[in-house]
Write an enzyme that holds these catalytic residues in place. Structure first.
Site, mmCIF file in Angstrom:
data_model
loop_
_atom_site.group_PDB
_atom_site.id
_atom_site.type_symbol
_atom_site.label_atom_id
_atom_site.label_comp_id
_atom_site.label_asym_id
_atom_site.label_seq_id
_atom_site.Cartn_x
_atom_site.Cartn_y
_atom_site.Cartn_z
ATOM 1 C CE1 TYR A 95 -43.715 -12.588 20.234
ATOM 2 C CE2 TYR A 95 -45.786 -13.188 19.182
ATOM 3 C CZ TYR A 95 -44.411 -12.995 19.113
ATOM 4 O OH TYR A 95 -43.739 -13.230 17.950
ATOM 5 C CD GLU A 181 -52.606 -27.184 -2.210
ATOM 6 O OE1 GLU A 181 -51.481 -27.278 -1.703
ATOM 7 O OE2 GLU A 181 -52.942 -27.822 -3.216
ATOM 8 C CG ASP A 234 -50.786 -27.354 -6.110
ATOM 9 O OD1 ASP A 234 -51.429 -26.662 -6.927
ATOM 10 O OD2 ASP A 234 -49.916 -26.895 -5.355
#
Length: 353
Positions: A95, A181, A234
């Site tokens: 920025y 996760e 997962d």
């Protein structure tokens, strides 16, 4: 800091020498994304080989001149920060001149290139990563500025500190660390008060692919307490990939593997073999996409999988079924199955790989 300043001065001196000899200045950077430059070591994970191939960033070549200029620009910003003992996040750097840099990812890549080129860890360059991870459970510590943080009594998670190296006085009675996760699963376990019910533990989530600070914190906790580290992912190629980042590291950050990897990480769940064992209804599973197939095939070829016969077997089960499952699939058995049955049983009977 004098080492950092000297390293930057050496680069600039090289540029000036080239100009004095009427030559176009060139910067040489290691090829970080090339698997041929990476070796797998059991004790460290993925790390760069000493004589790895490099690429040249030339100032007289249209393809690389802009990158050359941006590297010098960020080097000058780092030099000023180290000199004045101030810090900035990668976002702050982007920025400071969005038109010049074009995108955040350009800044991120250049900072990693600089860190690799100078052989100096990123936090020593006074560049902080924006933290996205959370930590909760049986843990307290003091931040660099003296702020005392107690994760134990908090009903909400604490953000992973942005300067992990600076935290001290870590205390915990945890019996293990659980890396989760996804944020949703992490919050669910928090709501169920999981970290105090089974036995005291520390829970961490990188909310998907972990940022640098989350990985540094997992490593620091492991160094400090030497307790087991389990992962809850997962049952899909993406989850396996994330777990491998914690355990073995990533190719792009392999030059910093020593500070980032935790080779003792164990795969607690969700295992592909669990889906069959628990009689999860096929309708609750998700068919593979082409992308999943490619990702899994690439993971199966990696050097560390050969050293993990049990992991290899799980990946073969996944590949054969071409089905994946999110941790949330366990709610099809009962709403609190994960915290009440699945995790306590796994931890009690050693159901990890």
């Amino acid at each position: 800091s004098s080492e950092v300043l000297e390293a930057i001065e050496n680069v600039i001196q090289g540029v000036l020498q080239s100009l004095a000899q009427n030559k176009a200045p060139v910067l040489t950077v290691a090829n970080r994304a090339d698997w041929r430059n990476i070796e797998y070591k059991d004790s460290v994970g993925l790390q760069m080989i000493p004589g790895c191939t490099t690429k040249q960033i030339r100032s007289d070549c249209p393809q690389t001149a802009r990158r050359f200029a941006l590297i010098l620009k960020i080097l000058s910003m780092i030099y000023k920060m180290v000199q004045s003992n101030t810090y900035a996040t990668k976002r702050d750097i982007y920025y400071s001149d969005t038109l010049l840099f074009g995108s955040q990812s350009v800044v991120d890549q250049i900072i990693n290139d600089i860190s690799c080129m100078l052989k100096i860890p990123r936090r020593s360059l006074h560049v902080l990563a924006t933290t996205k991870g959370f930590v909760a459970g049986n843990l307290s510590y003091t931040e660099e500025d003296g702020t005392k943080v107690n994760c134990t009594c908090s009903a909400t998670a604490v953000t992973v500190p942005s300067n992990v190296q600076g935290i001290k006085n870590l205390t915990s009675h945890a019996k293990f660390i659980l890396i989760v996760e996804k944020d949703a699963t992490f919050q669910r376990l928090l709501d169920d008060d999981f970290f105090s019910k089974v036995s005291p533990c520390i829970m961490i989530t990188g909310r998907g692919v972990p940022d640098l600070n989350t990985r540094l914190l997992v490593r620091k906790l492991w160094d400090s307490f030497q307790i087991p580290v389990f992962t809850l992912m997962d049952a899909d190629p993406h989850g396996v990939e994330i777990m491998c980042v914690y355990k073995y590291g990533s190719v792009s950050m392999s030059f910093e593997a020593h500070h980032l990897t935790v080779p003792s990480v164990k795969w607690l769940g969700l295992l592909p073999s669990d889906l069959e064992r628990l009689n999860i209804c096929k309708d609750a599973l998700i068919p593979f996409t082409k992308q999943d197939e490619n990702k899994l095939a690439s993971i199966q070829k990696r050097p560390y999988i050969a050293c993990q016969p049990l992991w290899k077997k799980e990946l073969e089960i996944m590949a054969a079924s071409k089905l994946k499952a999110e941790i949330q699939v366990l709610t099809s058995l009962s709403s609190d199955y994960l915290s009440r049955v699945y995790l306590p049983n796994k931890l009690q009977f050693g159901g990890w790989l």
